[in-house]
Design a protein around this motif. Structure first.
Motif, short mmCIF file in Angstrom:
data_model
loop_
_atom_site.label_atom_id
_atom_site.label_comp_id
_atom_site.label_asym_id
_atom_site.label_seq_id
_atom_site.Cartn_x
_atom_site.Cartn_y
_atom_site.Cartn_z
N UNK A 1 -38.17 28.90 31.27
CA UNK A 1 -37.05 29.59 31.93
C UNK A 1 -36.95 29.07 33.36
N UNK A 2 -35.75 28.76 33.78
CA UNK A 2 -35.51 28.26 35.14
C UNK A 2 -36.00 29.26 36.17
N UNK A 3 -36.62 28.74 37.21
CA UNK A 3 -37.15 29.58 38.27
C UNK A 3 -36.29 29.56 39.51
N UNK A 4 -36.76 30.25 40.53
CA UNK A 4 -36.05 30.36 41.79
C UNK A 4 -37.04 30.11 42.92
N UNK A 5 -36.62 29.32 43.90
CA UNK A 5 -37.46 29.04 45.07
C UNK A 5 -36.61 29.37 46.30
N UNK A 6 -36.94 30.47 46.97
CA UNK A 6 -36.10 30.93 48.07
C UNK A 6 -34.74 31.34 47.53
N UNK A 7 -33.68 30.81 48.12
CA UNK A 7 -32.32 31.10 47.64
C UNK A 7 -31.86 30.11 46.57
N UNK A 8 -32.66 29.06 46.34
CA UNK A 8 -32.28 28.03 45.38
C UNK A 8 -32.88 28.32 44.02
N UNK A 9 -32.09 28.08 42.98
CA UNK A 9 -32.65 28.16 41.64
C UNK A 9 -32.42 26.82 40.96
N UNK A 10 -33.23 26.53 40.01
CA UNK A 10 -33.11 25.27 39.30
C UNK A 10 -34.47 24.78 38.87
N UNK A 11 -34.47 23.63 38.31
CA UNK A 11 -35.69 23.04 37.79
C UNK A 11 -35.90 21.71 38.50
N UNK A 12 -37.13 21.39 38.82
CA UNK A 12 -37.44 20.08 39.36
C UNK A 12 -37.72 19.13 38.19
N UNK A 13 -37.33 17.87 38.32
CA UNK A 13 -37.50 16.92 37.23
C UNK A 13 -38.01 15.60 37.78
N UNK A 14 -39.00 15.01 37.13
CA UNK A 14 -39.50 13.68 37.47
C UNK A 14 -39.66 12.90 36.18
N UNK A 15 -39.49 11.59 36.28
CA UNK A 15 -39.81 10.71 35.17
C UNK A 15 -40.94 9.81 35.65
N UNK A 16 -41.99 9.72 34.86
CA UNK A 16 -43.16 8.92 35.25
C UNK A 16 -43.41 7.82 34.24
N UNK A 17 -44.06 6.78 34.73
CA UNK A 17 -44.46 5.68 33.86
C UNK A 17 -45.62 6.11 32.98
N UNK A 18 -45.97 5.28 32.04
CA UNK A 18 -47.05 5.59 31.10
C UNK A 18 -48.37 5.87 31.79
N UNK A 19 -48.60 5.27 32.98
CA UNK A 19 -49.86 5.49 33.71
C UNK A 19 -49.81 6.75 34.58
#
Length: 63
Positions: free
Chosen positions: A34-52
């Motif tokens: 479920x999407x969270x909230x940080x301060x007044x902002x809500x949303x999800x953080x997203x990263x794409x990482x390499x195999x390592x």
């Protein structure tokens, strides 16, 4: 963190609740949390990482 079939890793942060457990297999379209909230902002953080596990800097990716 979700390891993709091609070896890349997707990382989702700032979830209010997580619906899957570490090591659990997930299916395409499955709700991970479920999407969270940080301060007044809500949303999800997203990263794409390499195999390592190192993050991909999309600013450096050339077309």
């Amino acid at each position: 963190m979700v390891e993709q079939e091609d070896g890349y890793i997707t990382v989702y942060t700032r979830a209010e609740r997580v619906f899957v457990k570490k090591g659990e297999s997930v299916k395409k379209g499955q709700v991970l949390g479920k999407v969270g909230k940080q301060g007044q902002d809500c949303g999800i953080g997203f990263e794409l990482r390499l195999k390592d596990g190192s993050p991909i800097n999309f600013e450096l990716v050339k077309e």
